[in-house]
Structures are given as structure tokens and as C-alpha cells.
Design an enzyme around this catalytic site. Structure first.
Site, mmCIF file in Angstrom:
data_model
loop_
_atom_site.group_PDB
_atom_site.id
_atom_site.type_symbol
_atom_site.label_atom_id
_atom_site.label_comp_id
_atom_site.label_asym_id
_atom_site.label_seq_id
_atom_site.Cartn_x
_atom_site.Cartn_y
_atom_site.Cartn_z
ATOM 1 N N HIS A 128 0.864 -1.177 0.000
ATOM 2 C CA HIS A 128 0.000 0.000 0.000
ATOM 3 C C HIS A 128 0.899 1.224 0.000
ATOM 4 O O HIS A 128 1.723 1.406 0.892
ATOM 5 C CB HIS A 128 -0.917 0.019 1.217
ATOM 6 C CG HIS A 128 -1.881 1.177 1.200
ATOM 7 N ND1 HIS A 128 -3.136 1.088 0.642
ATOM 8 C CD2 HIS A 128 -1.749 2.456 1.635
ATOM 9 C CE1 HIS A 128 -3.756 2.250 0.758
ATOM 10 N NE2 HIS A 128 -2.926 3.099 1.345
ATOM 11 N N CYS A 129 0.754 2.058 -1.034
ATOM 12 C CA CYS A 129 1.627 3.213 -1.207
ATOM 13 C C CYS A 129 0.919 4.484 -0.751
ATOM 14 O O CYS A 129 -0.108 4.862 -1.329
ATOM 15 C CB CYS A 129 2.044 3.349 -2.676
ATOM 16 S SG CYS A 129 3.081 4.799 -2.982
ATOM 17 N N PRO A 130 1.446 5.177 0.258
ATOM 18 C CA PRO A 130 0.795 6.419 0.708
ATOM 19 C C PRO A 130 0.883 7.540 -0.311
ATOM 20 O O PRO A 130 0.056 8.450 -0.302
ATOM 21 C CB PRO A 130 1.568 6.773 1.989
ATOM 22 C CG PRO A 130 2.900 6.122 1.826
ATOM 23 C CD PRO A 130 2.638 4.855 1.059
#
Length: 418
Positions: A128-130
Site C-alpha cells: 500500500h503506497c501512501p
């Protein structure tokens, strides 16, 4: 390569809320500042449009910006693809090889994982990439990786413009004395004079944009290298971590070495050729191969080779987990001020959540650092059906429970024979 899929579909317009997050705000801010300042510096002070090559340079700057934003927004809005609610394998007997997700009310397809941020099971989840406020997975892996490639290349071009602009504008303005250096910012030294003189504010803005561009080049460039390493092996970041726990990396606290089982694990999705592995992610149509639920596997393996290993690791984790009891309250703060200086400065650098604890709570710890531990709160019988609560908590807030000696072992896992 990754072209052909529409950027934002009508049914995806609700995804615009993903922009309201610190990650996209910072990322788009950096892109805007670097792109805008590069164009301004080039046109006004370094490489005007009327000069030979000036127009080509300006078009290249625009091209970098368009390609970066195209892949960035596709990575964000196309998304990774999700396992359908209620999904299960065609053959009911294959369910024993898969984990069941209570949140999505479906089985986790091979290579899929549940993301607590997205609250969905993500197909071929990498992480999961912020920065895109979304997961990187099956459908958007190519867009995300191309963004990681193009952003540093565009920043290198912008950095060149910033450096050359400051150099050419300051070259005739710097005078050296015996004990001082003077920079005359009062007048431009180019003939003809630019429309807007290169003053102190322009110098400060260019220097600031140069810092952003260089920082982005280094940070994003490192991420691109990491992504290409896993793509060349047709893995995801999560699968690399799972494989290390199996025993491929001798430094890992792996299951096979721990129990001396003598098993040999073969990663099933490596096609044996780096080019074939790359084609599993990058295609000319922009649509990745497969359907996100079934995958081509290496000879001698089957669709569930990796999921079987995951089940074994989860079973092993439960066996080696240790029960702790909270001896003081913990608010769930990322960097707690009241739990000691070492705890404050050694907080885990991860987006994984923290668990708020009350005195007397029971926690099943599965891994730990020197001053922090990770585990799951043990729910009592009155909380049946509630979502599992997992996360980090300070080690000095809990004490190990005294119980059956067969299970009495440290969280970091001392080796034993099985």
C-alpha cells in the site's frame, strides 16, 4: 508500454477522494514545483524559446510532466484490482489451500492479500503506497513502476535546468574580495535583458526546486530499483518477504530451518526468464496478462504452492506466539512521550497500526523489536464477530504471562526441535 486503459472512468469518479490525503498532496506539490520552476527558468533566464534548441527543451519539459502525471493518476485511479466479494475457487476442494477473509466474505485468491487501508482483498498485492493513497497490485503495477522511472528522469532534466540557470545568471555577478564574496543581484547580465530580472526571489525558488528535484531523484530512483528487482523475478514485495521466511535467505528466521523439516520450497511464479517475467507486468495494451485470480506457474508447482506455504507459516506463527498481559495503559500513539526516551525514538518506521491497551488486556505477540512488539489483542467471548485488532505496542507496557511450559517461549523465537 502501459497505455490503452482509460485514466478515470465515470464509475471511478468517487475515487477522487484519494487526492485528499497527505501523500498525493505532497507528491503533486513536488511535481508542480519542479515542473513549473524548470519551465520558468528555461524560458526566462537560461534557454529562451527563440534560441536554437529552446523550443525542443520546453517541449521535453512538458512531455516529462505529462507522462509522469499520466502514470501517476493511472496508478492511483485505475487501482490494483480487488478480489470479488464472495469469491471462491471453482473446485470446492481447493478451498483448503486458501485463507478466508472475514471482512470481504471471500477466499483470498493466490497472490492476493487483504489491505487494512483499502479494506479489500487486493489482487497480486505488492504494497500500500501512501504517495498514491492506494495499493500497488495487479492492474496498476506497470503504471506505478513507470511513474517511479519517469519521475527521476524528469527531475534530472529539471535539475540540469536549475543548475545552469543559477550558474549563467550568477557567473558575472560574483566578485571575490580578500575576506568576502559578493553577489550582485541588482541587474541582469544577458543581452537582450529578460522580461523579468533574475533576482533574489528567483534564485531562492530555483535553489529550493533544485533540492526537491535531487531529493526526488534519489528517493524515487531507489524505489524504482527495488521494484525492478522483484519484477524481474515475477514477485511482489510481500512474496519476497514470504520467500525469505521460507529459508531462501539464511539470515531470515525461517520456518524450515527452525524445525529442520528438510523441505525445499520453489517459488511457483518465476517463469525462468527475466523477459518473460517482465511481460507479466508490462504489456503494450496496458492491460496485464491473466485475470488476477489465476497465474501461470513453473513446472512442478501448482496454483496453490505459495498459499500452502503461507498457511504453514501462519500456523507456525500461532504456535510460536507468546501471550502477554498489559500492565499499564497505552493510548496507541505513534511516538508515546510517557513510555521512555528509547521507546519514543525507536518507534517502528511503518504504516502498520498501533494497539491502544488498557491495563489487564491480553495480547498474543508474534514478533518484536528491542523496545516494541507486534501482536493481536485477544478478544473475550463477548466480542464474537468483531474485527481482529493487530498492531505495535511498547514492550515496557506488557508482561509475559505464566502458562503451559510447552508454549512458554520468547517472541523472537529460540530454536527448538519439533
Amino acid at each position: 508500454m502501459a497505455v490503452g486503459r482509460s485514466l478515470v472512468k465515470f464509475e471511478n469518479l468517487h475515487e477522487l477522494k484519494r487526492l485528499c490525503h497527505w501523500g498525493p498532496i505532497i507528491a503533486l506539490g513536488v511535481i508542480t514545483i519542479c515542473s513549473t520552476m524548470a519551465m520558468i527558468d528555461a524560458v526566462l533566464w537560461y534557454w529562451p524559446l527563440e534560441t536554437p534548441g529552446g523550443g525542443v527543451n520546453f517541449i521535453m519539459l512538458i512531455n516529462w510532466t505529462v507522462m509522469i502525471l499520466y502514470n501517476y493518476f493511472n496508478a492511483m485511479f485505475v487501482g490494483p484490482g480487488y478480489v470479488p466479494f464472495g469469491w471462491k475457487p471453482e473446485k470446492s476442494q481447493d478451498c483448503v489451500y486458501l485463507q478466508y477473509c472475514k471482512v470481504c466474505q471471500s477466499y483470498k485468491a493466490p497472490r492476493s492479500h487483504h489491505c487494512r487501508k483499502c479494506n479489500r482483498c487486493v489482487m497480486k498485492m505488492d504494497h500500500h503506497c501512501p504517495w498514491i493513497n492506494n495499493c500497488c497490485g495487479y492492474q496498476n503495477h506497470a503504471y506505478f513502476t513507470l511513474f517511479l522511472l519517469l519521475a527521476p528522469l524528469g527531475c534530472i532534466h529539471a535539475s540540469f535546468i536549475f543548475v545552469m540557470t543559477m550558474y549563467t545568471q550568477l557567473y558575472n555577478r560574483i566578485s571575490f574580495g580578500w575576506s568576502s564574496v559578493r553577489i550582485d543581484m541588482s541587474a541582469a547580465k544577458r543581452d537582450p535583458l529578460p522580461i523579468i530580472p533574475f533576482g533574489l526571489s528567483a534564485f531562492a525558488a530555483s535553489l529550493f526546486a533544485l533540492g526537491l528535484a535531487l531529493g526526488t531523484t534519489i528517493a524515487v530512483g531507489m524505489l524504482f530499483i527495488i521494484q525492478m528487482k522483484v519484477i524481474l523475478r515475477n514477485k511482489t514485495s510481500i512474496e519476497s518477504w514470504i520467500e525469505e521466511k521460507v529459508g531462501i535467505d539464511s539470515m531470515a528466521k525461517d520456518r524450515i530451518q527452525y524445525y529442520h523439516t528438510g523441505e525445499i520450497f520453489i517459488f511457483p511464479y518465476d517463469m525462468g526468464s527475466k523477459w518473460k517475467n517482465i511481460k507479466q507486468v508490462f504489456t503494450w495494451s496496458g492491460i496485464p496478462e491473466g485475470n488476477g485470480l489465476e497465474w501461470p506457474v513453473k513446472e512442478g508447482c501448482h496454483q496453490y504452492s505459495l498459499t500452502v506455504e503461507q498457511l504453514k507459516q501462519k500456523s507456525d506463527k500461532r504456535l510460536r506466539s507468546v501471550r502477554y498481559q498489559a500492565v499499564e495503559d497505552y493510548s496507541g500513539a505513534c511516538c508515546p512521550m510517557t513510555k521512555g526516551v528509547k521507546t519514543f525514538f525507536t518507534t517502528p518506521c511503518t504504516e502498520e497500526p498501533r494497539i491502544a491497551l488498557s491495563k489487564g488486556d491480553l495480547i498474543l505477540a508474534t514478533r518484536g523489536l528491542k523496545h516494541w512488539m507486534y501482536g493481536e489483542r485477544i478478544l473475550d467471548s463477548t466480542t464474537d464477530g468483531e474485527t481482529r485488532v493487530r498492531g505495535w505496542f511498547p514492550r515496557n507496557c506488557v508482561e509475559k504471562c505464566q502458562y503451559d511450559s510447552e508454549l512458554d517461549q520468547p517472541v523472537d523465537g529460540e530454536k527448538k526441535n519439533r
